[in-house]
Design a protein around this motif. Structure first.
Motif, PDB file in Angstrom:
ATOM      1  N   GLY A   1      69.768 -15.181 -45.426  1.00 12.29           N
ATOM      2  CA  GLY A   1      69.147 -15.690 -44.220  1.00 12.29           C
ATOM      3  C   GLY A   1      67.679 -15.379 -44.051  1.00 12.29           C
ATOM      4  N   PHE A   2      67.064 -14.704 -45.020  1.00  9.72           N
ATOM      5  CA  PHE A   2      65.624 -14.456 -44.928  1.00  9.72           C
ATOM      6  C   PHE A   2      64.869 -15.773 -45.100  1.00  9.72           C
ATOM      7  CE2 PHE A   2      66.992 -10.138 -46.196  1.00  9.72           C
ATOM      8  CZ  PHE A   2      66.315  -9.399 -45.233  1.00  9.72           C
ATOM      9  N   ARG A   3      63.762 -15.894 -44.367  1.00 15.22           N
ATOM     10  CA  ARG A   3      62.904 -17.063 -44.501  1.00 15.22           C
ATOM     11  C   ARG A   3      61.515 -16.684 -45.011  1.00 15.22           C
ATOM     12  NH1 ARG A   3      66.818 -18.912 -45.105  1.00 15.22           N
ATOM     13  NH2 ARG A   3      68.048 -20.354 -43.826  1.00 15.22           N
ATOM     14  N   GLY A   4      61.259 -15.395 -45.082  1.00 13.21           N
ATOM     15  CA  GLY A   4      60.004 -14.912 -45.624  1.00 13.21           C
ATOM     16  C   GLY A   4      60.262 -13.816 -46.638  1.00 13.21           C
ATOM     17  N   VAL A   5      59.363 -13.695 -47.627  1.00  6.43           N
ATOM     18  CA  VAL A   5      59.475 -12.631 -48.618  1.00  6.43           C
ATOM     19  C   VAL A   5      58.095 -12.024 -48.862  1.00  6.43           C
ATOM     20  CG1 VAL A   5      61.514 -13.576 -49.787  1.00  6.43           C
ATOM     21  CG2 VAL A   5      59.208 -14.215 -50.570  1.00  6.43           C
ATOM     22  N   GLU A   6      58.118 -10.792 -49.301  1.00  2.00           N
ATOM     23  CA  GLU A   6      56.936 -10.097 -49.772  1.00  2.00           C
ATOM     24  C   GLU A   6      57.321  -9.357 -51.042  1.00  2.00           C
ATOM     25  OE1 GLU A   6      56.211  -7.432 -46.415  1.00  2.00           O
ATOM     26  OE2 GLU A   6      57.224  -5.812 -47.493  1.00  2.00           O
ATOM     27  N   PHE A   7      56.345  -8.913 -51.795  1.00  2.00           N
ATOM     28  CA  PHE A   7      56.595  -8.040 -52.944  1.00  2.00           C
ATOM     29  C   PHE A   7      55.308  -7.306 -53.251  1.00  2.00           C
ATOM     30  CE2 PHE A   7      56.607 -12.538 -54.626  1.00  2.00           C
ATOM     31  CZ  PHE A   7      55.269 -12.595 -55.004  1.00  2.00           C
ATOM     32  N   LEU A   8      55.397  -6.362 -54.175  1.00  2.00           N
ATOM     33  CA  LEU A   8      54.210  -5.580 -54.491  1.00  2.00           C
ATOM     34  C   LEU A   8      53.210  -6.411 -55.281  1.00  2.00           C
ATOM     35  CD1 LEU A   8      55.710  -2.075 -55.399  1.00  2.00           C
ATOM     36  CD2 LEU A   8      54.770  -2.872 -53.212  1.00  2.00           C
ATOM     37  N   PHE A   9      53.623  -6.870 -56.469  1.00  2.00           N
ATOM     38  CA  PHE A   9      52.679  -7.531 -57.375  1.00  2.00           C
ATOM     39  C   PHE A   9      53.344  -8.739 -58.032  1.00  2.00           C
ATOM     40  CE2 PHE A   9      52.141  -2.872 -57.642  1.00  2.00           C
ATOM     41  CZ  PHE A   9      50.958  -2.771 -56.916  1.00  2.00           C
ATOM     42  N   PRO A  10      52.636  -9.849 -58.141  1.00  2.00           N
ATOM     43  CA  PRO A  10      53.196 -11.042 -58.774  1.00  2.00           C
ATOM     44  C   PRO A  10      52.741 -11.261 -60.203  1.00  2.00           C
ATOM     45  CG  PRO A  10      51.249 -11.651 -57.533  1.00  2.00           C
ATOM     46  CD  PRO A  10      51.394 -10.142 -57.408  1.00  2.00           C
ATOM     47  N   TYR A  11      51.891 -10.402 -60.741  1.00  2.00           N
ATOM     48  CA  TYR A  11      51.048 -10.775 -61.874  1.00  2.00           C
ATOM     49  C   TYR A  11      51.778 -10.845 -63.214  1.00  2.00           C
ATOM     50  CZ  TYR A  11      47.954  -9.580 -58.090  1.00  2.00           C
ATOM     51  OH  TYR A  11      47.373  -9.510 -56.854  1.00  2.00           O
TER      52      TYR A  11
END
Length: 274
Positions: free
Chosen positions: A28-38
């Motif tokens: 049910g999350f609609r937003g995400v974050e994370f530390l690094f995408p690289y």
């Protein structure tokens, strides 16, 4: 009601990173974050976001050599060119992911380093980075982090962060207010939310239980009360940001462990819908 974003660097550890987007959406999350995408092509990450109906709300700029223990470059004299290259790379990813916020890590205080010199470097780097990010409509965030989790981190207190923002004077430079770090270092968290959220200088919240950094219903902090404070102040101030769930699931990498640990979120949503 606060909008909650799943931190994919910490949640759903039973899945490979790229599969965590789908797992978060199922819960049910609609937003995400994370530390690094690289480590991943921006196009691949953008495709995962689109396929799962998710919004990327935050990630970090390049922190130096994270695997070797570096925790940011913004306050480190002599690393300015590397810092700038990292910000430029982060902004490329932010554009591809339609991400409106980037966290700029300050870095560790080297042994024998004069803090005044670091502060001057930090301010100059933040001014430059904020100016560049503003052209793209991106907000830059700085985060006070406790020195138990990251010994020697340069920025540790809310008042220090807001003092720096005032000195830089860039409208798109904000504070990432992690309530876990705030409780460990300072306490009196509700009062600090009431003090700083109405200023318009808090761009993002993060949460975790204290002291073990597990689910927010485990530990000494009354998060339902803090969520109600955020709700109240947000209604008065017009704040419409996100609350990042940056915690380590108590069940670890057990299959379904993150989902099982989301009872705290289901209880809060049920309460708000009553």
């Amino acid at each position: 009601m606060p909008r909650f974003a799943a931190n994919l660097s910490m949640l759903y550890p039973e899945h490979a990173f790229l599969d965590r987007f789908e797992a978060a959406a199922r819960d049910g999350f609609r937003g995400v974050e994370f530390l690094f995408p690289y480590e991943h092509p921006a196009a691949e990450l953008a495709a995962r976001l689109k396929a799962n109906g998710l919004q990327q709300v935050l990630f970090n700029t390049v922190p130096g050599d994270f695997q070797a223990g570096e925790r940011g470059l913004a306050a480190l004299p002599g690393r300015e060119a590397e810092f700038r290259a990292g910000v430029e790379k982060a902004l490329e990813y932010a554009e591809a992911l339609a991400c409106p916020r980037l966290h700029v890590m300050a870095g560790l205080v080297p042994e024998g380093m004069d803090r005044a010199t670091m502060r001057a470097t930090y301010l100059a780097n933040l001014r430059w980075a904020a100016g560049l990010a503003a052209r793209q409509g991106v907000a830059l965030l700085i985060e006070p982090i406790n020195t138990r989790d990251i010994p020697g981190y340069f920025l540790n207190r809310q008042d220090h962060a807001h003092e720096l923002l005032s000195e830089v004077g860039a409208l798109n430079l904000q504070v990432q207010m992690d309530l876990y770090h705030c409780q460990v270092v300072e306490g009196d968290v509700a009062s600090k939310i009431r003090q700083y959220l109405p200023t318009g200088r808090v761009g993002h919240f993060q949460i975790a239980g204290v002291p073990a950094r597990h689910e927010p219903d485990l530990g000494e902090v009354n998060y339902p009360y803090l969520f109600s404070v955020i709700d109240e102040v947000a209604r008065e101030s017009g704040w419409q940001g996100w609350v990042g769930c940056e915690y380590r699931p108590a069940r670890g990498a057990a299959a379904g462990g993150t989902s099982q640990g989301l009872d705290w979120l289901r209880r809060w949503q049920s309460r708000e819908n009553d």
